[in-house]
Design an enzyme around this catalytic site. Structure first.
Site, PDB file in Angstrom:
ATOM      1  N   LYS A  58     110.761 131.871 -22.066  1.00 56.84           N
ATOM      2  CA  LYS A  58     110.697 130.412 -22.267  1.00 56.84           C
ATOM      3  C   LYS A  58     109.444 130.069 -23.097  1.00 56.84           C
ATOM      4  CE  LYS A  58     113.101 127.589 -20.877  1.00 56.84           C
ATOM      5  NZ  LYS A  58     114.359 127.006 -21.417  1.00 56.84           N
ATOM      6  N   ASP A  92     128.404 130.546 -27.861  1.00 60.42           N
ATOM      7  CA  ASP A  92     127.085 131.114 -27.612  1.00 60.42           C
ATOM      8  C   ASP A  92     126.058 130.458 -28.546  1.00 60.42           C
ATOM      9  OD1 ASP A  92     124.881 132.846 -27.447  1.00 60.42           O
ATOM     10  OD2 ASP A  92     126.162 134.605 -27.177  1.00 60.42           O
ATOM     11  N   ALA A 137     108.120 134.335 -19.801  1.00 60.57           N
ATOM     12  CA  ALA A 137     107.668 134.810 -21.117  1.00 60.57           C
ATOM     13  C   ALA A 137     108.692 134.438 -22.187  1.00 60.57           C
ATOM     14  CB  ALA A 137     107.457 136.316 -21.084  1.00 60.57           C
ATOM     15  N   ILE A 180     121.280 121.460 -14.585  1.00 66.24           N
ATOM     16  CA  ILE A 180     120.599 120.261 -15.100  1.00 66.24           C
ATOM     17  C   ILE A 180     121.390 119.671 -16.267  1.00 66.24           C
ATOM     18  CG2 ILE A 180     118.406 119.276 -15.871  1.00 66.24           C
ATOM     19  CD1 ILE A 180     117.009 121.782 -14.797  1.00 66.24           C
ATOM     20  N   TYR A 223     111.347 135.910 -17.443  1.00 66.44           N
ATOM     21  CA  TYR A 223     111.918 134.574 -17.660  1.00 66.44           C
ATOM     22  C   TYR A 223     110.893 133.647 -18.311  1.00 66.44           C
ATOM     23  CZ  TYR A 223     113.051 129.706 -16.590  1.00 66.44           C
ATOM     24  OH  TYR A 223     113.249 128.350 -16.682  1.00 66.44           O
ATOM     25  N   THR A 232     109.890 124.799 -19.056  1.00 63.37           N
ATOM     26  CA  THR A 232     109.544 124.917 -17.638  1.00 63.37           C
ATOM     27  C   THR A 232     108.030 124.947 -17.435  1.00 63.37           C
ATOM     28  OG1 THR A 232     109.642 126.472 -15.791  1.00 63.37           O
ATOM     29  CG2 THR A 232     109.853 127.429 -17.953  1.00 63.37           C
ATOM     30  N   ASP A 233     107.609 124.572 -16.227  1.00 58.34           N
ATOM     31  CA  ASP A 233     106.171 124.677 -15.898  1.00 58.34           C
ATOM     32  C   ASP A 233     105.733 126.130 -15.747  1.00 58.34           C
ATOM     33  OD1 ASP A 233     107.454 125.241 -13.477  1.00 58.34           O
ATOM     34  OD2 ASP A 233     106.343 123.765 -12.297  1.00 58.34           O
ATOM     35  N   GLU A 234     106.710 127.053 -15.618  1.00 58.93           N
ATOM     36  CA  GLU A 234     106.345 128.460 -15.380  1.00 58.93           C
ATOM     37  C   GLU A 234     105.616 129.094 -16.562  1.00 58.93           C
ATOM     38  OE1 GLU A 234     109.240 130.924 -13.505  1.00 58.93           O
ATOM     39  OE2 GLU A 234     109.941 129.314 -12.209  1.00 58.93           O
ATOM     40  N   THR A 240     128.515 131.324 -18.886  1.00 60.62           N
ATOM     41  CA  THR A 240     128.076 132.551 -18.209  1.00 60.62           C
ATOM     42  C   THR A 240     128.364 132.347 -16.722  1.00 60.62           C
ATOM     43  OG1 THR A 240     125.869 131.686 -17.694  1.00 60.62           O
ATOM     44  CG2 THR A 240     126.151 132.763 -19.860  1.00 60.62           C
TER      45      THR A 240
HETATM   46  P1  NAD Z   1     121.579 127.023 -15.265  1.00 54.84           P
HETATM   47  O1  NAD Z   1     121.409 128.505 -15.191  1.00 54.84           O
HETATM   48  O2  NAD Z   1     122.172 126.295 -14.127  1.00 54.84           O
HETATM   49  O3  NAD Z   1     122.463 126.664 -16.557  1.00 54.84           O
HETATM   50  C1  NAD Z   1     122.301 127.322 -17.795  1.00 54.84           C
HETATM   51  C2  NAD Z   1     123.533 126.984 -18.638  1.00 54.84           C
HETATM   52  O4  NAD Z   1     123.357 127.595 -19.932  1.00 54.84           O
HETATM   53  C3  NAD Z   1     124.842 127.532 -18.069  1.00 54.84           C
HETATM   54  O5  NAD Z   1     125.860 126.564 -18.160  1.00 54.84           O
HETATM   55  C4  NAD Z   1     125.161 128.735 -18.960  1.00 54.84           C
HETATM   56  O6  NAD Z   1     126.553 129.004 -19.086  1.00 54.84           O
HETATM   57  C5  NAD Z   1     124.554 128.272 -20.292  1.00 54.84           C
HETATM   58  N1  NAD Z   1     124.207 129.409 -21.161  1.00 54.84           N
HETATM   59  C6  NAD Z   1     123.525 130.527 -20.818  1.00 54.84           C
HETATM   60  N2  NAD Z   1     123.425 131.350 -21.894  1.00 54.84           N
HETATM   61  C7  NAD Z   1     124.042 130.706 -22.919  1.00 54.84           C
HETATM   62  C8  NAD Z   1     124.264 131.042 -24.281  1.00 54.84           C
HETATM   63  N3  NAD Z   1     123.832 132.199 -24.802  1.00 54.84           N
HETATM   64  N4  NAD Z   1     124.916 130.152 -25.069  1.00 54.84           N
HETATM   65  C9  NAD Z   1     125.380 128.978 -24.550  1.00 54.84           C
HETATM   66  N5  NAD Z   1     125.221 128.626 -23.261  1.00 54.84           N
HETATM   67  C10 NAD Z   1     124.545 129.476 -22.457  1.00 54.84           C
HETATM   68  O7  NAD Z   1     120.135 126.468 -15.638  1.00 54.84           O
HETATM   69  P2  NAD Z   1     119.416 125.110 -15.207  1.00 54.84           P
HETATM   70  O8  NAD Z   1     118.706 125.322 -13.936  1.00 54.84           O
HETATM   71  O9  NAD Z   1     120.352 123.998 -15.380  1.00 54.84           O
HETATM   72  O10 NAD Z   1     118.299 125.046 -16.362  1.00 54.84           O
HETATM   73  C11 NAD Z   1     118.569 124.418 -17.605  1.00 54.84           C
HETATM   74  C12 NAD Z   1     117.333 124.480 -18.479  1.00 54.84           C
HETATM   75  O11 NAD Z   1     116.249 123.847 -17.813  1.00 54.84           O
HETATM   76  C13 NAD Z   1     116.859 125.897 -18.792  1.00 54.84           C
HETATM   77  O12 NAD Z   1     116.407 125.916 -20.123  1.00 54.84           O
HETATM   78  C14 NAD Z   1     115.706 126.127 -17.820  1.00 54.84           C
HETATM   79  O13 NAD Z   1     114.790 127.041 -18.351  1.00 54.84           O
HETATM   80  C15 NAD Z   1     115.137 124.739 -17.737  1.00 54.84           C
HETATM   81  N6  NAD Z   1     114.434 124.386 -16.488  1.00 54.84           N
HETATM   82  C16 NAD Z   1     115.041 124.560 -15.281  1.00 54.84           C
HETATM   83  C17 NAD Z   1     114.383 124.152 -14.111  1.00 54.84           C
HETATM   84  C18 NAD Z   1     115.018 124.306 -12.744  1.00 54.84           C
HETATM   85  O14 NAD Z   1     114.344 124.061 -11.735  1.00 54.84           O
HETATM   86  N7  NAD Z   1     116.282 124.675 -12.635  1.00 54.84           N
HETATM   87  C19 NAD Z   1     113.102 123.576 -14.202  1.00 54.84           C
HETATM   88  C20 NAD Z   1     112.500 123.434 -15.469  1.00 54.84           C
HETATM   89  C21 NAD Z   1     113.195 123.817 -16.600  1.00 54.84           C
HETATM   90  O1  DAU Z   2     109.362 125.825 -11.944  1.00 57.76           O
HETATM   91  C1  DAU Z   2     110.532 125.644 -12.691  1.00 57.76           C
HETATM   92  C2  DAU Z   2     111.447 126.829 -12.472  1.00 57.76           C
HETATM   93  O2  DAU Z   2     111.952 126.710 -11.146  1.00 57.76           O
HETATM   94  C3  DAU Z   2     112.596 126.907 -13.477  1.00 57.76           C
HETATM   95  O3  DAU Z   2     112.075 127.103 -14.755  1.00 57.76           O
HETATM   96  C4  DAU Z   2     113.549 128.049 -13.117  1.00 57.76           C
HETATM   97  O4  DAU Z   2     114.671 128.039 -13.994  1.00 57.76           O
HETATM   98  C5  DAU Z   2     114.032 127.835 -11.695  1.00 57.76           C
HETATM   99  O5  DAU Z   2     114.858 128.915 -11.311  1.00 57.76           O
HETATM  100  C6  DAU Z   2     112.836 127.723 -10.735  1.00 57.76           C
HETATM  101  O6  DAU Z   2     112.133 128.987 -10.615  1.00 57.76           O
HETATM  102  P1  DAU Z   2     111.571 129.494  -9.188  1.00 57.76           P
HETATM  103  O7  DAU Z   2     111.420 130.944  -9.256  1.00 57.76           O
HETATM  104  O8  DAU Z   2     110.417 128.687  -8.747  1.00 57.76           O
HETATM  105  O9  DAU Z   2     112.856 129.045  -8.267  1.00 57.76           O
HETATM  106  P2  DAU Z   2     113.653 129.811  -7.123  1.00 57.76           P
HETATM  107  O10 DAU Z   2     114.607 128.793  -6.569  1.00 57.76           O
HETATM  108  O11 DAU Z   2     114.204 131.110  -7.569  1.00 57.76           O
HETATM  109  O12 DAU Z   2     112.532 130.090  -6.041  1.00 57.76           O
HETATM  110  C7  DAU Z   2     111.743 129.044  -5.487  1.00 57.76           C
HETATM  111  C8  DAU Z   2     110.729 129.656  -4.549  1.00 57.76           C
HETATM  112  O13 DAU Z   2     111.412 130.184  -3.411  1.00 57.76           O
HETATM  113  C9  DAU Z   2     109.977 130.823  -5.143  1.00 57.76           C
HETATM  114  O14 DAU Z   2     108.643 130.817  -4.647  1.00 57.76           O
HETATM  115  C10 DAU Z   2     110.714 132.049  -4.635  1.00 57.76           C
HETATM  116  C11 DAU Z   2     111.200 131.598  -3.275  1.00 57.76           C
HETATM  117  N1  DAU Z   2     112.498 132.173  -2.831  1.00 57.76           N
HETATM  118  C12 DAU Z   2     113.543 132.123  -3.706  1.00 57.76           C
HETATM  119  C13 DAU Z   2     114.773 132.627  -3.338  1.00 57.76           C
HETATM  120  C14 DAU Z   2     115.938 132.605  -4.317  1.00 57.76           C
HETATM  121  C15 DAU Z   2     112.636 132.687  -1.553  1.00 57.76           C
HETATM  122  O15 DAU Z   2     111.686 132.702  -0.740  1.00 57.76           O
HETATM  123  N2  DAU Z   2     113.863 133.199  -1.179  1.00 57.76           N
HETATM  124  C16 DAU Z   2     114.933 133.198  -2.034  1.00 57.76           C
HETATM  125  O16 DAU Z   2     116.012 133.709  -1.658  1.00 57.76           O
END
Ligand code: NAD
Ligand code: DAU
Length: 350
Positions: free
Chosen positions: A152, A59, A150, A12, A148, A123-125, A36
């Protein structure tokens, strides 16, 4: 405005860096990222020659570095985190360190620099798991249930405390599941798409009836940017796609779009503590910020599948394992949550 974007080499964050540089022709962006396993400079290659973009590898827990950077900024947008629920089940401590401690280091730096504006991405989690009815709003009580979520939730509380106690100018946004380009292929949609592009089966957890609310990443980025520039200080904004689907339904859709049948699905052991349903009611963001999720789900999904088709080098590099440090290889991106290496058959079917 000069903005420090933490985690800007992740999924993101890198989409947001591109969004800011495109939408705000006088803004400057400094990315702070540890790189990472989830951070990838290739995600930033579209902007690498832009003179308004700078990259610092580091970091967020490194207070000396963070202090030095923050004092030169007008604002901080904090994406950096450990973000994958399955990894948090195996190694909670690294989530506490980056997500909780890293956030406090940033808050301290903003305060020491005289009160720098910070927007925290959450996150909504943090709200827990829903039954069949209702949706999370900004007023829902916190009930995180995985290491995770907890961690956040802990970071959100620290941001709220910085507002109430120190008067730091902060905002928080809590978003539902994002999808789109540059998402690491450990998460559901990119894992399933890239597995199928390799003619490999897709691992569906449990009975496949868990529900997620999907939002295209650019819609989330627009929301974040609106909160940064127009959000009310001290407030939380929830973003979601108004697009709920069971995992089984989404699997069927991906299989259909990619021309595969249900024989490509492997029902595997469920994720421990697997939250059943998430859904966001984004009315506050819609009414106060004029935001709405604009990308229809099927359109966004097709765009995403196309992106993974067109950018095979990007994900093949990751899935080959070369990209991962050796201690990460047990996850071998694309292999699902199967700790023992064996997947047991779960209830239900596709
Ligand atoms: P991601 O795992 O793709 O990216 C995380 C980035 O943070 C990476 O580039 C990593 O190198 C960097 N990072 C990790 N630890 C670090 C540290 N100690 N210092 C500096 N950089 C560090 O994650 P994402 O899916 O892009 O999520 C970004 C943010 O959005 C997170 O805070 C996540 O909780 C939140 N979020 C994600 C989703 C989703 O669906 N992916 C939804 C809601 C909120
Ligand atoms: O809701 C926001 C969150 O969404 C973010 O905060 C997290 O960073 C992001 O990783 C995501 O969490 P989820 O656990 O919902 O996403 P994930 O893609 O891991 O899984 C989505 C759903 O699919 C979940 O119900 C678990 C299921 N799943 C996931 C994987 C990786 C499977 O059935 N098979 C899989 O291999």
């Amino acid at each position: 405005m000069r903005i420090l974007i933490t985690g800007g080499a992740g999924f993101i964050g890198s989409n947001y860096v591109q969004y800011v540089l495109n939408q705000h022709p006088t803004d400057e962006v400094v990315v702070l990222d540890k790189l990472t396993y989830a951070g990838n400079l290739e995600n930033l290659s579209p902007v690498e020659r832009n003179p308004r973009y700078h990259f610092v590898q580091g970091d967020v827990c490194d207070a000396t570095l963070v202090d030095r950077l923050v004092k030169r900024m007008d604002a901080v947008v904090h994406f950096a985190a450990e973000s994958h629920v399955d990894r948090s089940i195996q190694d909670p401590s690294s989530f506490v360190r980056t997500n909780v401690l890293g956030t406090q280091v940033l808050l301290d730096a903003c305060r020491k620099a005289g009160g720098i504006r910070l927007h925290h991405i959450s996150t909504d989690e943090v709200y827990g798991s829903l039954g069949t009815d209702g949706a999370f709003t900004e007023l829902t009580s916190y009930d995180p249930r995985s290491p995770y979520s907890a961690s956040k939730a802990g970071s959100d509380f620290l941001v709220r405390a910085a507002w109430h106690t120190h008067g730091l100018p902060v905002t928080i946004s809590n978003c539902s599941n994002n999808y789109g380009p540059y998402q690491f292929p450990e998460k559901f949609i990119p894992l399933f798409v890239t597995n199928l592009l390799k003619n490999k089966k897709v691992p569906l957890y449990g009975d496949g009836m868990n529900i997620r609310d999907w939002i295209y990443v650019e819609d989330h980025c627009k929301g974040v940017d609106l909160v940064l520039r127009k959000g009310k200080l001290g407030e939380t904004y929830c973003f979601g796609g108004r697009s709920e689907r069971t995992n089984a339904e989404l699997t069927r859709l991906i299989l259909f779009e990619m021309g595969f049948g249900k024989e490509m699905v492997e029902m595997v052991k469920d994720r421990p503590g697997h939250d059943r349903r998430y859904a966001i009611d984004p009315t506050k963001a819609e009414t106060e910020l004029g935001w709405k999720p604009e990308t229809p789900f099927l359109y966004g999904l097709r765009k995403t599948i196309d992106w993974y088709r067109q950018n095979e080098d990007w994900w093949r590099n990751i899935k080959s394992g070369e990209y991962l440090a050796s201690d990460e290889q047990r996850y071998e991106a694309g292999e699902s949550f199967v700790v023992s290496g064996k997947s047991s058959v779960a209830r239900g079917s596709l």
